[in-house]
Design a protein around this motif. Structure first.
Motif, PDB file in Angstrom:
ATOM      1  N   GLY A 196      -3.189   9.669  -5.115  1.00 22.38           N
ATOM      2  CA  GLY A 196      -2.451  10.295  -4.034  1.00 22.38           C
ATOM      3  C   GLY A 196      -1.240   9.486  -3.615  1.00 22.38           C
ATOM      4  N   GLY A 197      -0.341  10.136  -2.847  1.00 23.87           N
ATOM      5  CA  GLY A 197       0.877   9.478  -2.397  1.00 23.87           C
ATOM      6  C   GLY A 197       0.604   8.283  -1.506  1.00 23.87           C
ATOM      7  N   ARG A 198      -0.431   8.352  -0.697  1.00 24.78           N
ATOM      8  CA  ARG A 198      -0.731   7.243   0.208  1.00 24.78           C
ATOM      9  C   ARG A 198      -1.180   6.007  -0.578  1.00 24.78           C
ATOM     10  N   THR A 199      -1.986   6.245  -1.582  1.00 26.81           N
ATOM     11  CA  THR A 199      -2.428   5.140  -2.426  1.00 26.81           C
ATOM     12  C   THR A 199      -1.260   4.560  -3.210  1.00 26.81           C
ATOM     13  N   ALA A 200      -0.391   5.435  -3.711  1.00 20.92           N
ATOM     14  CA  ALA A 200       0.779   4.976  -4.464  1.00 20.92           C
ATOM     15  C   ALA A 200       1.704   4.145  -3.575  1.00 20.92           C
ATOM     16  N   GLY A 201       1.912   4.585  -2.336  1.00 22.64           N
ATOM     17  CA  GLY A 201       2.778   3.852  -1.422  1.00 22.64           C
ATOM     18  C   GLY A 201       2.206   2.501  -1.041  1.00 22.64           C
ATOM     19  N   TRP A 202       0.914   2.465  -0.800  1.00 19.23           N
ATOM     20  CA  TRP A 202       0.201   1.208  -0.508  1.00 19.23           C
ATOM     21  C   TRP A 202       0.367   0.212  -1.659  1.00 19.23           C
ATOM     22  N   SER A 203       0.116   0.694  -2.874  1.00 19.75           N
ATOM     23  CA  SER A 203       0.214  -0.168  -4.052  1.00 19.75           C
ATOM     24  C   SER A 203       1.641  -0.664  -4.259  1.00 19.75           C
ATOM     25  N   ALA A 204       2.615   0.227  -4.083  1.00 17.54           N
ATOM     26  CA  ALA A 204       4.010  -0.146  -4.301  1.00 17.54           C
ATOM     27  C   ALA A 204       4.462  -1.210  -3.314  1.00 17.54           C
ATOM     28  N   ALA A 205       4.031  -1.118  -2.063  1.00 17.43           N
ATOM     29  CA  ALA A 205       4.427  -2.103  -1.056  1.00 17.43           C
ATOM     30  C   ALA A 205       3.871  -3.485  -1.383  1.00 17.43           C
ATOM     31  N   LEU A 206       2.627  -3.525  -1.836  1.00 10.14           N
ATOM     32  CA  LEU A 206       2.030  -4.813  -2.200  1.00 10.14           C
ATOM     33  C   LEU A 206       2.728  -5.414  -3.421  1.00 10.14           C
ATOM     34  N   GLN A 207       2.984  -4.588  -4.410  1.00  9.80           N
ATOM     35  CA  GLN A 207       3.638  -5.087  -5.623  1.00  9.80           C
ATOM     36  C   GLN A 207       5.048  -5.577  -5.325  1.00  9.80           C
ATOM     37  N   ALA A 208       5.745  -4.875  -4.418  1.00  9.50           N
ATOM     38  CA  ALA A 208       7.097  -5.296  -4.048  1.00  9.50           C
ATOM     39  C   ALA A 208       7.088  -6.651  -3.360  1.00  9.50           C
ATOM     40  N   ALA A 209       5.963  -6.966  -2.717  1.00 13.66           N
ATOM     41  CA  ALA A 209       5.822  -8.253  -2.032  1.00 13.66           C
ATOM     42  C   ALA A 209       5.240  -9.331  -2.949  1.00 13.66           C
ATOM     43  N   GLY A 210       5.053  -8.971  -4.236  1.00 15.36           N
ATOM     44  CA  GLY A 210       4.504  -9.940  -5.190  1.00 15.36           C
ATOM     45  C   GLY A 210       3.011 -10.124  -5.058  1.00 15.36           C
ATOM     46  N   ILE A 211       2.317  -9.135  -4.508  1.00 12.13           N
ATOM     47  CA  ILE A 211       0.866  -9.217  -4.290  1.00 12.13           C
ATOM     48  C   ILE A 211       0.161  -8.225  -5.208  1.00 12.13           C
ATOM     49  N   ARG A 212      -0.833  -8.703  -5.899  1.00  5.94           N
ATOM     50  CA  ARG A 212      -1.614  -7.806  -6.753  1.00  5.94           C
ATOM     51  C   ARG A 212      -2.551  -6.981  -5.867  1.00  5.94           C
ATOM     52  N   PRO A 213      -2.459  -5.654  -5.900  1.00  2.00           N
ATOM     53  CA  PRO A 213      -3.287  -4.823  -5.019  1.00  2.00           C
ATOM     54  C   PRO A 213      -4.771  -5.016  -5.298  1.00  2.00           C
ATOM     55  N   PRO A 214      -5.567  -5.229  -4.256  1.00  7.84           N
ATOM     56  CA  PRO A 214      -7.016  -5.294  -4.467  1.00  7.84           C
ATOM     57  C   PRO A 214      -7.539  -3.918  -4.872  1.00  7.84           C
ATOM     58  N   LYS A 215      -8.726  -3.879  -5.444  1.00  4.76           N
ATOM     59  CA  LYS A 215      -9.296  -2.595  -5.853  1.00  4.76           C
ATOM     60  C   LYS A 215      -9.536  -1.736  -4.620  1.00  4.76           C
ATOM     61  N   HIS A 216      -8.986  -0.518  -4.626  1.00  4.10           N
ATOM     62  CA  HIS A 216      -9.180   0.331  -3.456  1.00  4.10           C
ATOM     63  C   HIS A 216     -10.461   1.144  -3.591  1.00  4.10           C
ATOM     64  N   LEU A 217     -10.974   1.599  -2.456  1.00  2.00           N
ATOM     65  CA  LEU A 217     -12.211   2.354  -2.412  1.00  2.00           C
ATOM     66  C   LEU A 217     -11.909   3.845  -2.316  1.00  2.00           C
ATOM     67  N   HIS A 218     -12.743   4.673  -2.957  1.00  2.00           N
ATOM     68  CA  HIS A 218     -12.554   6.123  -2.941  1.00  2.00           C
ATOM     69  C   HIS A 218     -13.624   6.763  -2.069  1.00  2.00           C
ATOM     70  N   THR A 219     -13.204   7.478  -1.041  1.00  2.00           N
ATOM     71  CA  THR A 219     -14.152   8.180  -0.195  1.00  2.00           C
ATOM     72  C   THR A 219     -14.030   9.686  -0.388  1.00  2.00           C
TER      73      THR A 219
END
Length: 334
Positions: A196-219
């Protein structure tokens, strides 16, 4: 309660024939200014409301639009339908709603067939999840179709109004990082695509900051399921910031954190999504990403009306989000 006035009543009060009243209502044949004035005055005096179905038969136009959705009770779905209905009513259209219960082929075919059994001028599909996306691809090209969605799409070439939730999630995640949090965890909702777009935006912000995104949870859409997942985040002392898929999920995170003895925002910052009414009522009040679902519905209908009328105009409209700061976020403790 008295009987509703009929077209014959209008003709009698106006002193004209029934066909003359019909011509004024449909505009199919010119009527003199004097007779038109008499008819319009009679309509106002009697409070006459032309029957939409009868008007469609007389004029040859269709005055009904359909909405296909997987759910009509969840906040975003209901508010989007509200916006569609509001805009359609103002334009003189009726709205019928059909629920697509699952993405299974038989369920989608049944829902589409039900919609097409009506004399609809066009269809709006709420492409928020897999059933909605399946309905989009199942509709024929013989009827105007518009997609109301949570994200843009290159795969489906149809007019589309969408929420800029990817941008909203990116802004929310960047805000949490600006408060000193080393990373942001995420509980994601079901979506119509692989991510989803929210997950994509979350991941992109972390990557832009040089942070590897932690594994996200699916509900699922059930907040109780999100609550069970949130327990694992609450038990992990390294978790200091959470972006929730929506405000109900965020409320579940608040509950899990409180039960674990972790304070919000002292130990953990939490951001929700949508700005549902509960967002300002929980304790602490939720920082959240506000989305105007009603405007999404209105813009979707505007696109559909353009398609119905063959009018030129935009075929893609984005509805902006806004980060609303409240009490559930704060600086990371050292």
């Amino acid at each position: 309660m008295g009987k509703a006035p009929t077209i014959a009543d209008v003709a009698r009060v106006a002193g004209v024939s029934v066909p003359t009243v019909s011509r004024v209502l449909t505009g199919a044949i010119p009527v003199s200014a004097k007779r038109r004035e008499l008819v319009e005055r009679a309509i106002a005096e009697l409070g006459y409301q032309p029957n939409a179905a009868a008007r469609a038969l007389v004029s040859g136009t269709r005055s009904m639009v359909a909405v296909l959705a997987a759910n009509t009770s969840r906040y975003g779905y209901a508010k989007t339908v509200e916006g569609i209905e509001e805009a359609a009513r103002a334009a003189g259209y009726m709205v019928v709603i059909t629920v697509v219960e699952t993405a299974e082929q038989d369920a989608v075919r049944t829902a589409v067939a039900m919609v097409l059994s009506h004399s609809v001028a066009g269809v709006i599909v709420l492409d928020f999840d897999e059933p909605g996306h399946a309905a989009v691809t199942a509709l024929p090209q013989t009827v105007p179709v518009v997609v109301a969605a949570a994200a843009p799409s290159r795969a489906v070439k149809l007019p589309r109004a969408y929420l800029a939730d990817q941008r909203g999630a990116r802004e929310a995640t960047s805000y949490l990082l600006s408060l000193g949090h080393e990373t942001v965890h995420h509980i994601a909702l079901p979506s119509s695509g692989r991510r989803g777009g929210r997950t994509a935006g979350w991941s992109a912000a972390l990557q832009a900051a040089g942070i590897r995104p932690p594994k996200h949870l699916h509900t699922t859409w059930d907040p109780l399921h999100a609550y069970e997942l949130a327990k694992s985040l609450a038990a992990d002392p390294s978790v200091t910031a959470v972006l929730a898929g929506n405000d109900e999920v965020a409320a579940a995170v608040l509950r899990a954190m409180t039960e674990q003895g972790r304070s919000v925002p002292g130990d953990v910052s939490v951001i929700g999504f949508d700005d549902q009414p509960i967002a300002s009522l929980v304790t602490p009040a939720l920082t959240t990403v506000a989305q105007d679902f009603a405007e999404l519905g209105r813009q979707s209908f505007a696109l559909l009306e353009n398609s119905i009328n063959g009018s030129a105009g935009q075929d893609t409209v984005s509805v902006r989000t806004q980060l609303v700061l409240r009490g559930s976020t704060g600086p990371r403790r050292n």
